[in-house]
Write a protein that holds these residues in place. Sequence first.
Motif, mmCIF file in Angstrom:
data_model
loop_
_atom_site.group_PDB
_atom_site.id
_atom_site.type_symbol
_atom_site.label_atom_id
_atom_site.label_comp_id
_atom_site.label_asym_id
_atom_site.label_seq_id
_atom_site.Cartn_x
_atom_site.Cartn_y
_atom_site.Cartn_z
ATOM 1 N N ILE A 270 -4.199 0.351 2.513
ATOM 2 C CA ILE A 270 -2.750 0.122 2.448
ATOM 3 C C ILE A 270 -2.104 1.162 1.539
ATOM 4 N N ALA A 271 -2.701 1.379 0.367
ATOM 5 C CA ALA A 271 -2.178 2.397 -0.557
ATOM 6 C C ALA A 271 -2.216 3.776 0.103
ATOM 7 N N GLY A 272 -3.297 4.056 0.806
ATOM 8 C CA GLY A 272 -3.419 5.344 1.484
ATOM 9 C C GLY A 272 -2.360 5.548 2.548
ATOM 10 N N TRP A 273 -2.082 4.501 3.324
ATOM 11 C CA TRP A 273 -1.046 4.630 4.359
ATOM 12 C C TRP A 273 0.342 4.806 3.749
ATOM 13 N N ILE A 274 0.596 4.131 2.641
ATOM 14 C CA ILE A 274 1.884 4.320 1.963
ATOM 15 C C ILE A 274 2.003 5.764 1.488
ATOM 16 N N ILE A 275 0.941 6.278 0.875
ATOM 17 C CA ILE A 275 0.936 7.670 0.411
ATOM 18 C C ILE A 275 1.076 8.618 1.599
ATOM 19 N N TRP A 276 0.389 8.317 2.698
ATOM 20 C CA TRP A 276 0.457 9.169 3.885
ATOM 21 C C TRP A 276 1.899 9.298 4.369
ATOM 22 N N TRP A 277 2.596 8.170 4.452
ATOM 23 C CA TRP A 277 3.984 8.214 4.919
ATOM 24 C C TRP A 277 4.884 8.947 3.935
ATOM 25 N N VAL A 278 4.705 8.725 2.645
ATOM 26 C CA VAL A 278 5.525 9.416 1.642
ATOM 27 C C VAL A 278 5.311 10.923 1.733
ATOM 28 N N VAL A 279 4.045 11.351 1.793
ATOM 29 C CA VAL A 279 3.744 12.783 1.888
ATOM 30 C C VAL A 279 4.310 13.363 3.178
ATOM 31 N N THR A 280 4.134 12.669 4.279
ATOM 32 C CA THR A 280 4.628 13.159 5.565
ATOM 33 C C THR A 280 6.140 13.344 5.543
ATOM 34 N N ILE A 281 6.842 12.366 5.029
ATOM 35 C CA ILE A 281 8.308 12.447 4.990
ATOM 36 C C ILE A 281 8.773 13.545 4.038
ATOM 37 N N LEU B 256 -15.307 3.251 -5.070
ATOM 38 C CA LEU B 256 -15.769 2.167 -5.945
ATOM 39 C C LEU B 256 -16.092 0.905 -5.144
ATOM 40 N N ILE B 257 -15.231 0.569 -4.186
ATOM 41 C CA ILE B 257 -15.456 -0.624 -3.359
ATOM 42 C C ILE B 257 -16.705 -0.451 -2.494
ATOM 43 N N ASN B 258 -16.836 0.709 -1.857
ATOM 44 C CA ASN B 258 -17.997 0.946 -1.005
ATOM 45 C C ASN B 258 -19.288 0.958 -1.811
ATOM 46 N N SER C 279 -2.726 17.051 -1.345
ATOM 47 C CA SER C 279 -1.832 16.122 -2.037
ATOM 48 C C SER C 279 -2.633 15.283 -3.022
ATOM 49 N N ILE C 280 -2.342 15.443 -4.289
ATOM 50 C CA ILE C 280 -3.115 14.800 -5.361
ATOM 51 C C ILE C 280 -3.069 13.273 -5.285
ATOM 52 N N LEU C 281 -2.056 12.721 -4.656
ATOM 53 C CA LEU C 281 -1.945 11.263 -4.550
ATOM 54 C C LEU C 281 -3.087 10.648 -3.747
ATOM 55 N N TYR C 282 -3.731 11.446 -2.885
ATOM 56 C CA TYR C 282 -4.845 10.922 -2.095
ATOM 57 C C TYR C 282 -6.077 10.628 -2.946
ATOM 58 N N LEU C 283 -6.071 11.035 -4.190
ATOM 59 C CA LEU C 283 -7.170 10.672 -5.087
ATOM 60 C C LEU C 283 -7.213 9.159 -5.313
ATOM 61 N N ILE C 284 -6.066 8.524 -5.297
ATOM 62 C CA ILE C 284 -5.991 7.080 -5.565
ATOM 63 C C ILE C 284 -6.785 6.279 -4.527
ATOM 64 N N PRO C 285 -6.482 6.364 -3.228
ATOM 65 C CA PRO C 285 -7.275 5.579 -2.276
ATOM 66 C C PRO C 285 -8.712 6.075 -2.160
ATOM 67 N N GLY C 286 -8.942 7.365 -2.389
ATOM 68 C CA GLY C 286 -10.292 7.904 -2.284
ATOM 69 C C GLY C 286 -11.228 7.336 -3.341
ATOM 70 N N LEU D 69 -6.441 -4.579 6.807
ATOM 71 C CA LEU D 69 -6.615 -3.373 6.018
ATOM 72 C C LEU D 69 -6.977 -3.743 4.586
ATOM 73 N N SER D 70 -7.795 -2.914 3.975
ATOM 74 C CA SER D 70 -8.125 -3.122 2.564
ATOM 75 C C SER D 70 -6.972 -2.595 1.708
ATOM 76 N N LYS D 71 -6.994 -2.940 0.441
ATOM 77 C CA LYS D 71 -5.940 -2.458 -0.457
ATOM 78 C C LYS D 71 -5.946 -0.934 -0.590
ATOM 79 N N PRO D 72 -7.128 -0.283 -0.669
ATOM 80 C CA PRO D 72 -7.089 1.182 -0.694
ATOM 81 C C PRO D 72 -6.509 1.787 0.593
#
Length: 114
Positions: free
Chosen positions: A12-23, A99-101, A87-94, A7-10
Amino acid sequence: MQTKKHLSKPQIAGWIIWWVVTILIGLALGTLLWQGADSAAVQIGTTVFGGLYIIQQIIMIFCLKLLHKNNNYVWPVVTIVIGVLGSILYLIPGIWALLINNSARNNQRNPITH
């Protein structure tokens, strides 16, 4: 033997955010439905809100898995839109994936020759 995709760093960050938002949303909706939902309007509102967040989280599963597919802009932009609308946190991985792409696309178009 199948190799595991890294997984790329974005992502990984996205999955962490996904779990936090879900919980967090799951706990909030559970609390509203089981303790504070005396009226039908509160129950209907909570159900609609919960349904929208479930749809958001399902879309985000696909976004995070396909974030860097062919270095395109589609999935990072969908992630950014969900970050603005949900969820505004999804702006981070997006933004990070965009930028990477973009960098990867530019490198493909203009390879450095020595």
